[in-house]
Design an enzyme around this catalytic site. Structure first.
Site, mmCIF file in Angstrom:
data_model
loop_
_atom_site.group_PDB
_atom_site.id
_atom_site.type_symbol
_atom_site.label_atom_id
_atom_site.label_comp_id
_atom_site.label_asym_id
_atom_site.label_seq_id
_atom_site.Cartn_x
_atom_site.Cartn_y
_atom_site.Cartn_z
ATOM 1 N NE ARG A 1 -3.573 -10.598 6.220
ATOM 2 C CZ ARG A 1 -2.406 -11.332 7.132
ATOM 3 N NH1 ARG A 1 -1.777 -12.213 7.066
ATOM 4 N NH2 ARG A 1 -1.199 -9.928 6.832
ATOM 5 C CG HIS B 1 2.720 -7.316 6.619
ATOM 6 N ND1 HIS B 1 1.527 -7.316 5.569
ATOM 7 C CD2 HIS B 1 2.638 -6.802 7.637
ATOM 8 C CE1 HIS B 1 0.806 -7.128 6.719
ATOM 9 N NE2 HIS B 1 0.790 -7.271 7.407
#
Ligand SMILES: Cc1cc2nc3c(=O)[nH]c(=O)nc-3n(C[C@H](O)[C@H](O)[C@H](O)COP(=O)(O)OP(=O)(O)OC[C@H]3O[C@@H](n4cnc5c(N)ncnc54)[C@H](O)[C@@H]3O)c2cc1C
Ligand SMILES: *[C@@H]1O[C@H](CO)[C@@H](O)[C@H](O)[C@H]1NC(C)=O
Ligand SMILES: *[C@@H]1O[C@H](CO)[C@@H](O)[C@H](O)[C@H]1NC(C)=O
Length: 511
Positions: A274, A251
């Protein structure tokens, strides 16, 4: 049928709970074994959400299936993906039914690699407090375990088979005492092996991560230590074929905790940050990747891009930036100053510095994601606030002019590599920015036991091992090279339910 079928489930995460409820609903006697003191596993940590075909965003089965297959990079099993997607709406409906309609999964975001928004998570509660999605789902299913025998603190050591190769039960250890438990079927729902980084695990055995992906052992992990690969070893010893064991998802964004920057376990900076407009900046204040690209692509950019921030200076600067930001606005809910104080006592190690970037959220992104939810990370000391582009430039130690040019360029939506712009970075020069340091972490193990679409575990010959099933992260095939955000919780429900149903019903029909 005089006595019911006994089904043993190994692991109390989302796959195990889904399997337990469904096996019980199909008439089996169900025993759920969990080695930790409490159930929940990594499932309880999930924060971005669960996917379903989302017609409100013009989503279709075909589109969702295609996104998953593309992300899998040729390694995923199309039959397993097809089942995942076609049963997605039913899976979410089932979860909500289990909650008697109290589970609210109505927030939808578009995460990396998805062409539409289809990742569902929970609205904040009436008091405005965040409701983490993994926690809410586990709490829901925990209340549905009436009639299931739950044994925590019990670790499965071996899956037992008789001379004709049929599974007959398990050998377990509880408080140092070993015993055997008979069953007609065993479901492995024991999660992945991303929680044991480093060469050796606690018991002195080589970690599976070191064996299959040795280049990753120095990274931190977002997993709990319970994700130790027991299930893979148990399945292997029972004759299962392993698949894609070297496919480990990194990640791109784990929070660097300023008070413990080299900690081997890190809190995840969820992809949804995000999705709501957080961007990534390098040490010179430049973007270096499409923030909503696939995880493998974003992580690769972290490792390949040369200009990492040098975080030593960041803490002293963040102290003054935080103080300025607090003067600037009354919106601050937590103690950014405390943050900076504890941070200034720490030093960075080479490990945590090797691939670091700034995660920057403009005020609009903070509001869209939910300031209350972010408050948790602020209290942890992960975020520092900066007032306006001037404060941000000072915090990052870059020129304000160059920074404004970078942000302005993003806002012109001219980047040919980027197609999604969740919100403007610089609607004016004096908005508030939230800034954190992030680094890639081991996050998810795509590989594991080979299964078919009935969740039966397969041998190398392709034949099912009679009486053995697997669901969730312990199984391979759904994600291939790269798991899409939100597809894992979905896999746990779809394949956990299937495993529970098949295990409860197939034994009798075989005889
Ligand atoms: C921080 C974080 C955030 C995430 N966010 C998301 C997200 O938003 N959306 C998404 O889809 N996915 C997300 N994921 C991935 C997802 O949470 C996991 O892949 C998924 O929950 C795995 O569920 P599981 O039931 O297979 O295993 P787990 O939930 O890990 O449960 C497995 C359980 O089995 C137990 N166990 C293991 N071995 C034994 C043994 N020998 N005997 C007895 N018990 C045993 C373990 O102790 C554990 O409790 C996230 C993962 C992490 C780490
Ligand atoms: C869905 O498609 C219709 C028809 O093409 C379009 O009008 C609408 O804006 C689309 N909705 C979304 C959320 O993309
Ligand atoms: C294994 O168990 C199955 C199911 O109980 C049974 O039918 C079979 O005869 C057993 N085989 C041996 C060798 O005991």
């Amino acid at each position: 049928m005089s006595t019911p079928n006994t089904v043993i489930i190994i692991g109390g995460g989302l796959a195990g709970l889904s399997a337990a409820i469904e096996a019980h609903a199909n008439g089996a006697r169900v025993i759920l074994l969990e080695k930790e003191a409490r159930i929940g596993g990594n499932s309880i940590k999930a924060s971005s959400g669960i996917n379903t075909v989302e017609p409100l965003n013009n989503d279709t089965v075909e589109l969702f299936e295609e996104d998953s297959i593309i992300s899998g990079g040729g390694l995923s099993d199309p039959t397993l993906v097809h089942k995942l997607v076609t049963e997605s709406q039913d899976a979410v409906k089932w979860l909500i039914e289990q909650s008697k309609d109290s589970l609210d999964l109505s927030l939808v975001s578009r995460c990396g690699g998805h062409r539409v928004g289809r990742t569902h998570r929970c609205k904040p509660g009436e008091n405005g407090r965040p409701v983490p999605v993994g926690w809410a789902i586990i709490e829901t299913l925990k209340k549905r375990l009436d009639g299931v025998e739950v044994k925590t603190g019990t670790r499965v050591l071996e899956i037992l088979k008789n001379a004709s190769g049929r599974v007959t039960g398990v050998r377990v250890i509880t408080d140092g005492e070993e015993e055997e438990i008979d069953a007609e079927a065993v479901i492995l729902a024991s999660g992945g092996f991303g929680g044991q980084t480093g060469e050796l695990q606690g018991d002195g055995k080589e970690s599976l991560l070191h064996h299959y992906a040795p280049q990753l052992v120095n990274l931190a992990t977002t997993n709990g230590p319970w994700a130790n690969g027991d299930g893979v070893r148990l399945g292997l010893a029972a004759g299962a074929k392993l698949k894609d064991m070297d496919q480990v998802q990194i990640h791109p964004t784990g929070f660097i905790d300023p008070s413990n920057p080299s900690a081997p376990t890190k809190f995840l900076a969820p992809e949804a940050l995000r999705a709501y407009g957080a961007i990534l900046l390098d040490g010179e204040g430049h973007r270096f990747v499409d923030e909503l690209g696939r995880r493998d692509e974003v992580s690769k950019a972290f490792f390949e891009h040369p200009n990492h921030p040098t975080p030593e200076g960041w803490m002293s600067k963040s102290l003054s930036a935080a103080t300025d930001a607090d003067k600037h606005t009354s919106a601050s809910t937590a103690t950014a100053t405390d943050t900076a104080t504890s941070a200034s006592t720490s030093t960075y190690t080479s490990d945590s510095r090797s691939a670091v970037a700034y995660l920057v959220m403009p005020q609009q992104a903070v509001e869209n994601f939910g300031e209350g939810t972010l408050g948790f990370y602020l209290q942890k000391g992960f975020f520092v606030k900066a007032a306006g582009t001037a404060g941000l430039a000072k915090l990052l130690a870059v020129s304000q002019e160059a920074l404004e040019e970078e942000l302005g360029q993003y806002d012109s939506h001219q980047d040919p590599e980027k197609t999604v712009f969740p919100c403007d970075l610089m609607p004016s020069k004096d908005i508030l920015y939230w800034v954190a340091l992030v680094t890639p972490c081991v996050h998810y193990t795509m590989g594991g036991l080979t299964i078919d679409s009935e969740a039966r575990v397969l041998e190398s010959s392709g034949k099912p091992i009679t009486g053995l099933y697997a669901a969730g992260e312990v199984a391979a095939g759904v994600h291939g090279k790269n798991r899409l955000a939100g597809n894992s919780l979905l896999e746990c429900v779809v394949y956990g339910r299937t495993a529970g149903r098949t295990a409860a019903t197939s034994y009798l029909s075989l005889d």
